[in-house]
Write a protein that holds these residues in place. Structure first.
Motif, short mmCIF file in Angstrom:
data_model
loop_
_atom_site.label_atom_id
_atom_site.label_comp_id
_atom_site.label_asym_id
_atom_site.label_seq_id
_atom_site.Cartn_x
_atom_site.Cartn_y
_atom_site.Cartn_z
N VAL A 61 -61.57 39.60 8.91
CA VAL A 61 -60.40 39.03 8.35
C VAL A 61 -60.56 38.49 6.80
CG1 VAL A 61 -58.61 36.79 8.42
CG2 VAL A 61 -59.52 37.99 10.65
N TYR A 62 -59.46 38.69 5.97
CA TYR A 62 -59.79 38.63 4.52
C TYR A 62 -58.53 38.11 3.79
CZ TYR A 62 -57.80 43.27 3.34
OH TYR A 62 -56.80 44.30 3.62
N LEU A 63 -58.52 37.43 2.80
CA LEU A 63 -57.49 36.95 2.14
C LEU A 63 -57.28 37.73 0.80
CD1 LEU A 63 -55.63 34.43 1.75
CD2 LEU A 63 -57.47 33.38 0.02
N THR A 64 -55.82 38.05 0.79
CA THR A 64 -55.48 38.96 -0.45
C THR A 64 -54.52 38.28 -1.07
OG1 THR A 64 -54.59 41.11 -0.99
CG2 THR A 64 -53.72 39.98 0.95
N TYR A 65 -54.41 38.52 -2.66
CA TYR A 65 -53.49 37.86 -3.56
C TYR A 65 -53.33 36.31 -3.44
CZ TYR A 65 -51.55 42.66 -3.55
OH TYR A 65 -51.41 44.11 -3.92
N GLY A 66 -54.54 35.83 -3.01
CA GLY A 66 -54.70 34.35 -2.73
C GLY A 66 -53.71 33.47 -1.88
N MET A 67 -52.98 34.52 -0.75
CA MET A 67 -52.19 33.69 -0.08
C MET A 67 -52.03 34.51 1.34
SD MET A 67 -48.70 34.82 -1.82
CE MET A 67 -49.06 34.49 -3.41
N HIS A 68 -52.29 35.76 1.40
CA HIS A 68 -52.21 36.42 2.69
C HIS A 68 -53.27 36.73 3.42
CE1 HIS A 68 -47.88 36.65 1.52
NE2 HIS A 68 -48.23 37.30 0.23
N HIS A 69 -53.54 36.32 4.59
CA HIS A 69 -54.57 36.87 5.54
C HIS A 69 -54.29 37.98 6.24
CE1 HIS A 69 -55.44 32.40 4.92
NE2 HIS A 69 -56.51 32.64 4.71
N LEU A 70 -55.13 38.86 6.37
CA LEU A 70 -55.14 40.40 6.81
C LEU A 70 -55.96 40.47 8.13
CD1 LEU A 70 -53.50 40.55 4.29
CD2 LEU A 70 -54.13 43.04 4.44
N LEU A 71 -55.70 40.84 9.16
CA LEU A 71 -56.64 40.95 10.27
C LEU A 71 -56.90 42.50 10.34
CD1 LEU A 71 -58.05 40.08 13.01
CD2 LEU A 71 -55.70 40.61 14.29
N PRO A 114 -48.74 42.84 7.73
CA PRO A 114 -50.19 42.33 8.05
C PRO A 114 -50.18 40.65 7.68
CG PRO A 114 -50.46 43.87 6.26
CD PRO A 114 -48.99 44.07 6.54
N GLY A 115 -49.69 40.56 6.34
CA GLY A 115 -49.69 38.87 6.19
C GLY A 115 -48.60 38.20 7.00
N GLY A 122 -51.20 32.66 13.55
CA GLY A 122 -52.08 31.44 13.03
C GLY A 122 -53.52 31.88 12.72
N LEU A 123 -53.51 32.96 11.93
CA LEU A 123 -54.96 33.54 11.79
C LEU A 123 -55.32 33.22 10.14
CD1 LEU A 123 -54.68 36.81 13.62
CD2 LEU A 123 -55.70 34.73 14.57
N ASP A 124 -56.59 32.93 10.01
CA ASP A 124 -56.90 32.52 8.71
C ASP A 124 -58.52 32.92 8.71
OD1 ASP A 124 -58.65 30.62 9.79
OD2 ASP A 124 -57.25 29.14 8.96
N LEU A 125 -59.10 32.55 7.63
CA LEU A 125 -60.62 33.08 7.46
C LEU A 125 -61.33 32.52 8.43
CD1 LEU A 125 -60.90 32.79 3.38
CD2 LEU A 125 -60.51 35.13 4.78
#
Length: 229
Positions: A61-71, A114-115, A122-125
């Motif tokens: 799981v990573y954060l992109t554009y400082g706002m969207h988490h992707l699984l 994906p975001g 409810g998925l984040d880092l």
């Protein structure tokens, strides 16, 4: 690519608030190896990319554009960096919870990207490196999508990387689904692949991520209460 194709029709599940959220996977993308210039592994093994190097069955799981988490689901043997981005779901169970998490009531917009998917579940880092065989987050086998119903296209958001990586058709999606990324129903030749048995969840017992009660309406993003793994 086999995993990206065969995950279509499988069910992503998360246990939360005494519920089990479920969504049918309808869109995926494959990212394979350090030579794939659209893959994070192009930078080699770093603190961020370490989960890509396995073992298989981990969540990346990573954060992109400082706002969207992707699984992403890590797919290859340990030491070989590769993963499948789970791009879109058709919500099946726990839809009211997803609506609260997203602040959206339109079913086909809950997880169509994906975001959105990560927010709906409810998925984040904190979910980075989670074991995708459960008990908190897992993938169940579903009804296999026939090859005639699957289309491919270039991966989304990769237009600035060199060829062939910008246009290689490693995005797979259910052609007639209303739940894929909006405006991204590019028409390409369907791909075939070998059957794949996806991860089998362990039986759910006491779940540390579950909490009784309903999600708070004012919260836009849901996170679990267990420590990072």
């Amino acid at each position: 690519m086999t995993v990206a194709r065969e995950l279509l029709g499988s069910t992503l599940c998360r246990r939360v608030d005494g519920l089990t959220l479920r969504g049918r996977i309808v869109e995926t993308e494959a990212y394979v190896g350090e030579g794939d210039l659209a893959c994070h592994a192009r930078a080699g093994r770093t603190t961020r990319t370490a989960p890509l190097y396995g073992p298989p069955g981990l969540a990346y799981v990573y954060l992109t554009y400082g706002m969207h988490h992707l699984l992403n689901a890590v797919t290859e043997r340990e030491g070989m960096p590769a993963a499948v981005l789970i791009r879109a779901l058709e919500p099946l169970d726990g839809i009211e919870w997803m609506e609260e998490a997203r602040g959206v009531r339109t079913a086909h917009l809950l997880a169509s990207g994906p975001g959105k998917l990560a927010q709906a579940f409810g998925l984040d880092l904190e979910w980075n490196r989670t074991d995708l065989t459960g008990p908190d987050l897992w993938i169940e086998p579903g009804e296999r999508v026939p090859d005639r119903a699957v289309l491919t296209s270039a991966r989304i958001g990769c237009q600035n990387v060199p060829e062939p990586w910008a246009t290689i058709p490693w995005r797979f999606y259910v052609a007639e689904s209303r739940h894929v990324t909006p405006g991204r129903t590019d028409r390409s030749a369907p791909q075939t692949g070998r059957n794949l048995v996806v991860t089998n969840p362990r039986r759910i017992g006491n779940n540390r991520a579950s909490r009784a009660g309903s999600p708070e309406p004012t919260r836009k993003r849901r996170t679990r209460n267990t420590p990072s793994r």
